[in-house]
Write an enzyme that holds these catalytic residues in place. Structure first.
Site, PDB file in Angstrom:
ATOM      1  N   ARG A  79      20.242  78.857  17.908  1.00  0.00           N
ATOM      2  CA  ARG A  79      21.601  79.378  18.015  1.00  0.00           C
ATOM      3  C   ARG A  79      22.036  79.988  16.690  1.00  0.00           C
ATOM      4  NH1 ARG A  79      25.826  75.320  20.492  1.00  0.00           N
ATOM      5  NH2 ARG A  79      25.824  74.467  18.392  1.00  0.00           N
TER       6      ARG A  79
ATOM      7  N   LYS B 116      28.227  81.239  17.075  1.00  0.00           N
ATOM      8  CA  LYS B 116      29.043  80.208  16.410  1.00  0.00           C
ATOM      9  C   LYS B 116      29.485  80.704  15.044  1.00  0.00           C
ATOM     10  CE  LYS B 116      29.144  75.168  16.350  1.00  0.00           C
ATOM     11  NZ  LYS B 116      29.983  74.910  17.539  1.00  0.00           N
TER      12      LYS B 116
ATOM     13  N   GLU C 126      36.855  78.395  27.784  1.00  0.00           N
ATOM     14  CA  GLU C 126      36.508  77.188  27.033  1.00  0.00           C
ATOM     15  C   GLU C 126      37.712  76.298  26.829  1.00  0.00           C
ATOM     16  OE1 GLU C 126      33.140  76.756  24.384  1.00  0.00           O
ATOM     17  OE2 GLU C 126      33.600  78.778  23.719  1.00  0.00           O
TER      18      GLU C 126
HETATM   19  C1  LIG Z   1      30.021  74.386  18.785  1.00  0.00           C
HETATM   20  C2  LIG Z   1      30.838  74.796  19.946  1.00  0.00           C
HETATM   21  C3  LIG Z   1      30.709  74.172  21.207  1.00  0.00           C
HETATM   22  C4  LIG Z   1      29.850  72.951  21.444  1.00  0.00           C
HETATM   23  O1  LIG Z   1      28.488  73.154  21.264  1.00  0.00           O
HETATM   24  P1  LIG Z   1      27.513  71.938  21.055  1.00  0.00           P
HETATM   25  O2  LIG Z   1      26.203  72.556  20.790  1.00  0.00           O
HETATM   26  O3  LIG Z   1      27.505  71.127  22.283  1.00  0.00           O
HETATM   27  O4  LIG Z   1      28.047  71.146  19.899  1.00  0.00           O
HETATM   28  C5  LIG Z   1      31.445  74.675  22.261  1.00  0.00           C
HETATM   29  N1  LIG Z   1      32.294  75.723  22.097  1.00  0.00           N
HETATM   30  C6  LIG Z   1      32.449  76.326  20.904  1.00  0.00           C
HETATM   31  C7  LIG Z   1      33.388  77.462  20.788  1.00  0.00           C
HETATM   32  C8  LIG Z   1      31.729  75.881  19.791  1.00  0.00           C
HETATM   33  O5  LIG Z   1      31.896  76.494  18.616  1.00  0.00           O
END
Ligand SMILES: *Cc1c(COP(=O)(O)O)cnc(C)c1O
Length: 339
Positions: free
Chosen positions: A80, A183, A219
């Site tokens: 990622r 991210k 989300e």
């Molecule tokens: C990091 C994040 C998540 C959760 O991801 P994980 O890999 O399960 O920790 C979900 N939504 C957003 C916007 C994020 O930045």
């Protein structure tokens, strides 16, 4: 081991002994450096500061009953971070560098890896930033990759209790072809007003809808959404969602439990048909949701009417946490023991 009240630790920053750094300069990554300083020296014109060249990861190291330290699906965090780097034209890091840095960050801070049974874990924050100067809008030529750690307590100190969510319609965290699916810090900056609105209304986190139709669930704060009904686990498919590694794992566990798994757009009105709903991510693993309030439509959706999390959510949560801490067998090889 460090003497801390582990089970009462917040999800916050607490200084540990060291962090890891590595610089990309003159077209190549240098050696890993260990630092005991919490500060970095950064050019005043670094692209991270001006043009948002910044991406991060969040993961945890868990101590088992056997006292061994485990990482959970770190390769997914690596992949990622590659996608995030590509998405905003940063120099990607290599898999070896990522693995060495996270492993080293845990091992040199070993006294901060919480004891088994406290519900706490050592949180790892890999961070990649454009450190080279630019004034024209261009990618930097120098990058800094860092990993710091901080011990975090169990998310639910009073048990696995449902949270309340508010739907915000007057701001978007991300656009379909924007950066929602990687991210990067910019998504968090654009989510702050929505989160504030939810908090001001007395709710724990915001629910964002798709930015085109304002109809489909995107989300929940910085976590993925899921709903369960008719023995089916359903989670949104949307180009502006960040693919959660927790969610990916839950989908597999739901399948293992005999549930059907669907990834598809979820109309907000479908909410009233769900038996259980929740949010998922590394911080809380699963947050069961008891109420969703659509502020602008003045409409409430209620779940967990007895005040407790749903059965299937609880079952999946317990299973996943047990795998992470090494309490149960790990049928999908998600866990790697590093010491
Ligand atoms: C990091 C994040 C998540 C959760 O991801 P994980 O890999 O399960 O920790 C979900 N939504 C957003 C916007 C994020 O930045």
């Amino acid at each position: 081991m460090q003497n801390l009240d582990w089970s009462q630790l917040p999800f916050g920053y607490l200084k540990t002994d060291y962090n890891i750094r590595c610089y990309y300069r003159d077209g190549k990554w240098g050696e890993l450096e260990v630092s005991s300083s919490e500060y970095i020296n950064l050019h005043i014109s670094a692209t991270a500061l001006h043009y948002g060249q910044q991406a991060f990861e969040g993961m945890k190291a868990y101590r088992g009953k056997d006292n061994k330290i485990r990482l959970f699906r770190w390769e997914e965090n690596f992949k990622r971070m590659q996608r995030s780097a590509d998405g905003i034209l940063m120099q990607p890091i290599t898999k070896e560098l990522f693995k060495d840095a996270i492993t080293k960050a845990v091992l040199i801070n070993e006294r901060f890896v919480p004891p088994h049974g406290t519900g706490a874990a050592l949180y790892l924050r890999p961070l990649l930033i454009g450190s080279g100067p630019q004034i024209g809008v261009k990618p930097a030529e120098e990058y800094l990759f860092m990993v710091f750690t901080t011990p975090v307590g169990p998310y639910f100190k009073e048990g696995f209790t449902p949270i309340k969510i508010a739907v915000v319609r007057d701001s978007d965290r991300a656009a379909p072809l924007g950066t929602g699916s990687i991210k990067v810090g910019g998504n968090y900056a654009s989510s702050l007003t929505g989160a504030k609105k939810a908090h001001d209304e007395g709710y724990g986190a915001p629910m964002y809808l798709d930015s085109i139709h304002k109809k489909y669930i995107d989300e929940i704060g910085a976590a993925n959404f899921f709903g369960i009904k008719n023995n089916t686990y359903i989670t949104p498919k949307s180009p502006s969602i960040l693919p959660s590694i927790t969610n990916m794992s839950i989908m597999q566990l739901a399948e293992d439990l005999g549930l059907k798994v669907e990834r598809r757009p979820i109309d907000i009105e479908e909410l009233e048909t769900f038996e259980e709903v929740g949010a998922c991510g590394t911080a809380a693993i699963i947050s069961p949701i008891g109420e969703i309030y659509d502020i602008d439509k003045d409409k409430k959706y209620n779940f967990c009417k007895d005040g407790k999390a749903g059965l299937i959510s609880t079952q999946i949560y317990e299973k996943l946490v047990a795998i992470q801490y090494g309490d149960e067998t790990d049928p999908h090889n998600w866990v790697e023991i590093i010491k």
